[in-house]
Design a protein around this motif. Structure first.
Motif, PDB file in Angstrom:
ATOM      1  N   GLU A 100      -4.563  11.981  -7.525  1.00 22.26           N
ATOM      2  CA  GLU A 100      -4.614  10.457  -6.673  1.00 22.26           C
ATOM      3  C   GLU A 100      -6.161  10.239  -6.718  1.00 22.26           C
ATOM      4  OE1 GLU A 100      -3.924  10.531  -2.935  1.00 22.26           O
ATOM      5  OE2 GLU A 100      -5.120   8.484  -1.862  1.00 22.26           O
ATOM      6  N   ARG A 134       1.087  -0.880   0.314  1.00 14.85           N
ATOM      7  CA  ARG A 134      -0.141  -0.353   0.168  1.00 14.85           C
ATOM      8  C   ARG A 134       1.118   1.436   0.225  1.00 14.85           C
ATOM      9  NH1 ARG A 134      -5.437  -0.219   2.693  1.00 14.85           N
ATOM     10  NH2 ARG A 134      -5.714  -2.689   2.889  1.00 14.85           N
ATOM     11  N   ILE A 181      -9.143   6.834  -6.415  1.00 13.98           N
ATOM     12  CA  ILE A 181      -9.260   5.954  -5.662  1.00 13.98           C
ATOM     13  C   ILE A 181     -11.126   5.239  -6.495  1.00 13.98           C
ATOM     14  CG2 ILE A 181     -10.388   4.852  -3.724  1.00 13.98           C
ATOM     15  CD1 ILE A 181      -8.389   6.383  -1.692  1.00 13.98           C
ATOM     16  N   SER A 239     -10.890  -3.260  -7.201  1.00 10.82           N
ATOM     17  CA  SER A 239     -10.876  -2.138  -6.934  1.00 10.82           C
ATOM     18  C   SER A 239      -9.713  -1.325  -7.024  1.00 10.82           C
ATOM     19  CB  SER A 239     -10.588  -2.186  -4.936  1.00 10.82           C
ATOM     20  OG  SER A 239      -9.703  -2.022  -4.620  1.00 10.82           O
ATOM     21  N   HIS A 259      -6.358   1.570  -7.032  1.00  9.74           N
ATOM     22  CA  HIS A 259      -5.787   3.114  -6.260  1.00  9.74           C
ATOM     23  C   HIS A 259      -4.520   3.650  -7.394  1.00  9.74           C
ATOM     24  CE1 HIS A 259      -4.962   4.780  -1.703  1.00  9.74           C
ATOM     25  NE2 HIS A 259      -4.547   5.874  -3.219  1.00  9.74           N
TER      26      HIS A 259
END
Ligand code: FRU
Length: 480
Positions: free
Chosen positions: A360, A326, A362, A421, A423
Motif C-alpha cells: 500500500e 475510499r 500513500i 494525492s 493512494h
C-alpha cells in the motif's frame, strides 16, 4: 457425477487454497479455479458480511453461472469460499444470474435472475427469491416475475432491492424492444410484485443494454449506478468496452422520474465492472468485479485455470453530485506495521523504492515547478505507468510496457491546483488506485511475465516542491 457437485467442488477449493500461483492475489477475493464475475447478494447478516459472486466452477468461460459465497466480519478474515447456488431447474438451467441480498424475517434472502434459453437462443428471464441455509446453499423459492415485461427483450435482469417509505421495490437492468438500454422498477404489493415502469431520465439514447443497476440513497440525494453497454469511447472517458457509472440527483417513485446530473464513471481503470453497493451502519460499501466482459484475451491467468477477482471493499460518499470512493477502513488492518517506509523528500525530481509482494502506498505531492509527474510500477524490463499532466489536468494509465495481458491506455480528467494525492494498492496482479482522496479511482491488472518484485519509480519534468509518502507491506486475506 452430477454437473454441480457441491461436496466435490468445495473439497477442491479447500485443496487448492491457499493459492499457489504467483499471479494469484493476496488481498482480492478470487477463486482457485473457474471464472468469477459480478459480486452478488451483499448483505450484513447476524454479525457477518456475506459476499456472493458469479462463478463458473467448470471452466474459464462465461457459462454455468453459479453463485459462490464467503462470509467475513472484518473484510480480512474470510470463510472458505463455497458453492452456494447452481443451475438446477428449467428456470435457471442456463445460469443463476446476478442479484442482491436482503434480511427478511431474520433470514438472509437473495433475489436473482434465472436465465433459461430455448433451442433458438431466446431467453426467458425470471426473477426469483431464495433463502440462505445453514449449509451455505441457497434454497430457491418463489418466482416473483416470470418473464420480461411486454415491450422488452430477454435482456431483463439483475434485480436490486431497495425500500422507500416502507415499500419495497427492485430495479432491473433491461433492454427495450427497440434495443435501447434502460432501468425498470417493480413494486411489492399485496397482489405480488408489479411493474411500475421505467425511471424517466434525461440521458436520451444511452446504449443498447443496462446491466446491474443499484439505486442508492445518500442523505437527501439518490444515485442510480448502472452498467451501460454500447457507448462510444471519448477523449477523457468511456474508454472500456462497457462502462460502470452513475447519475446522481433526485428520484421520485411517485412520478417515476430521475432528475440528475451527467453520467460519470465510478472507476477509470481497465478492469472494473458490475459493482454492487450495500448499506450498513451508515456506510455505502461497494465491491466491484475486476474484469471486463468480451475482453477475454486480456487475462492470461485463464491458461492457468482461473480468471478475475473482486475489488477490495470501498466506501462511497456523494458530495456535490460526485461519488467519492475510499478503501474501506478495514483494509488498514492488513498493514504490516514493521514494514512502513517513509518516502519524504524536498525539491526532487526522482524517487525510487522497492515494493513488497503486496503493498500500500500513500503519496502526497506538491508539484512546485513540475508540470508532469509519472509514477511507474517497474517489473524488471516491464512497466505500467501512471502519469499526470498539470497543464492538461489529466491522468493516463499506460499498460503498453507490459508483455502479457491487456495493453493500451486509459485517460481521464483529474483536477489539481498543484497538489496531487495518490493512494495505491498493489497486489500481485490487481492494482487499485485512488486519486485526490477518492475523487477518481482506477482498477487494473498487470501480469508481470517474470517473478520479480515491483519497484516504484517517481519522476517529474522539473523539481517537485515536496513529496511525502509511506509504503507498507500488506498481509493477505486469510480463509478458514
Ligand atoms: C454482468 C452480467 C449480468 C448478468 C451476469 C451473468 O457482468 O452480464 O448482467 O446477470 O453478468 O454472469
Amino acid at each position: 457425477m452430477e454437473k454441480f457437485d457441491k461436496a466435490a467442488i468445495d473439497a477442491r477449493i479447500r485443496e487448492e487454497m491457499p493459492f499457489k500461483h504467483r499471479w494469484h492475489n493476496r488481498f482480492h477475493l478470487e477463486m482457485p479455479f473457474g471464472l468469477i464475475n459480478d459480486p452478488n447478494g451483499l448483505t450484513f447478516f447476524k454479525g457477518e458480511y456475506h459476499i456472493f459472486y458469479q462463478w463458473n466452477p467448470l471452466g474459464v468461460v462465461h457459462k454455468n453461472k453459479c453463485w459462490a459465497h464467503v462470509k467475513t466480519r472484518d473484510f480480512v478474515n474470510y470463510s472458505m469460499p463455497e458453492l452456494s447456488m447452481w443451475p438446477s431447474d428449467e428456470h435457471d438451467k442456463d445460469g443463476c444470474y446476478s442479484g442482491c441480498g436482503t434480511v427478511e424475517n431474520g433470514q438472509l434472502r437473495v433475489c436473482y435472475t434465472c436465465n433459461a434459453k430455448d433451442e433458438n437462443g431466446k431467453r426467458t428471464p425470471a426473477q426469483r427469491f431464495g433463502t440462505l441455509q445453514a449449509d451455505g446453499t441457497v434454497k430457491k423459492e418463489e418466482i416473483v416475475v416470470s418473464d420480461a415485461a411486454p415491450g422488452y427483450t430477454g435482456h431483463f435482469r439483475d434485480p436490486y432491492l431497495f425500500s422507500r417509505r416502507g415499500k419495497r421495490y427492485f430495479v432491473l437492468g433491461a433492454q427495450r424492444e427497440d434495443e435501447k438500454g434502460t432501468a425498470v422498477i417493480y413494486e411489492e404489493t399485496e397482489q405480488g410484485w408489479q411493474l411500475k415502469g421505467e425511471l424517466a431520465h434525461r440521458l436520451g439514447d444511452f446504449g443498447y443494454m443496462w446491466e446491474c443497476p443499484n439505486l442508492l440513497r445518500f442523505g437527501d440525494y439518490e444515485a442510480l449506478i448502472f452498467c451501460p453497454q454500447g457507448l462510444e469511447a471519448r477523449e477523457y472517458d468511456r474508454q472500456n468496452i462497457y462502462q460502470a457509472g452513475y447519475v446522481a440527483g433526485h428520484a421520485s417513485l411517485d412520478a417515476m422520474t430521475l432528475l440528475h446530473g451527467k453520467f460519470q464513471e465510478l472507476d477509470r481503470g481497465f478492469d472494473f465492472y458490475a459493482p454492487q453497493v450495500f448499506q450498513h451502519e451508515g456506510r455505502n460499501l461497494m465491491i466491484g468485479w475486476m474484469g471486463m466482459p468480451d475482453k477475454d484475451d486480456d487475462y492470461p491467468t485463464a491458461e492457468k485455470g482461473w480468471v478475475y477477482s473482486l475489488t477490495m471493499p470501498r466506501e462511497l460518499s456523494l458530495r456535490q453530485g460526485h461519488i467519492y470512493s475510499r478503501p474501506a477502513r478495514e483494509m488498514e488492518a492488513l498493514r504490516v506495521d514493521t514494514s512502513a517506509v517513509s518516502l519524504d523528500s524536498d525539491s526532487t525530481d526522482e524517487l525510487i523504492c522497492n515494493l513488497y509482494d503486496a503493498s500500500e502506498i500513500i503519496l502526497d505531492i506538491n508539484m512546485g515547478e513540475a508540470q508532469k509527474v509519472s509514477l511507474e510500477l517497474v517489473y524488471g524490463l516491464e512497466k505500467t505507468v501512471i502519469s499526470y499532466d498539470m497543464q492538461e489536468q489529466s491522468c493516463v494509465i499506460d499498460r503498453n510496457g507490459m508483455k502479457l495481458g491487456g495493453k493500451g491506455k486509459r485517460k481521464f480528467r483529474l483536477y489539481s491546483d498543484g497538489s496531487l494525492s495518490l493512494h495505491l494498492f498493489v497486489d500481485r496482479t490487481a492494482v487499485e488506485a485512488f486519486f485526490q482522496h477518492g475523487e477518481e479511482t482506477a482498477s487494473f491488472f498487470v501480469f508481470p511475465e517474470k517473478n520479480i518484485q515491483p519497484e516504484l519509480r517517481i519522476f517529474s519534468d522539473a523539481d517537485m516542491e515536496s513529496l511525502s509518502g509511506r509504503v507498507w507491506e500488506l498481509a493477505g486475506y486469510s480463509f478458514r
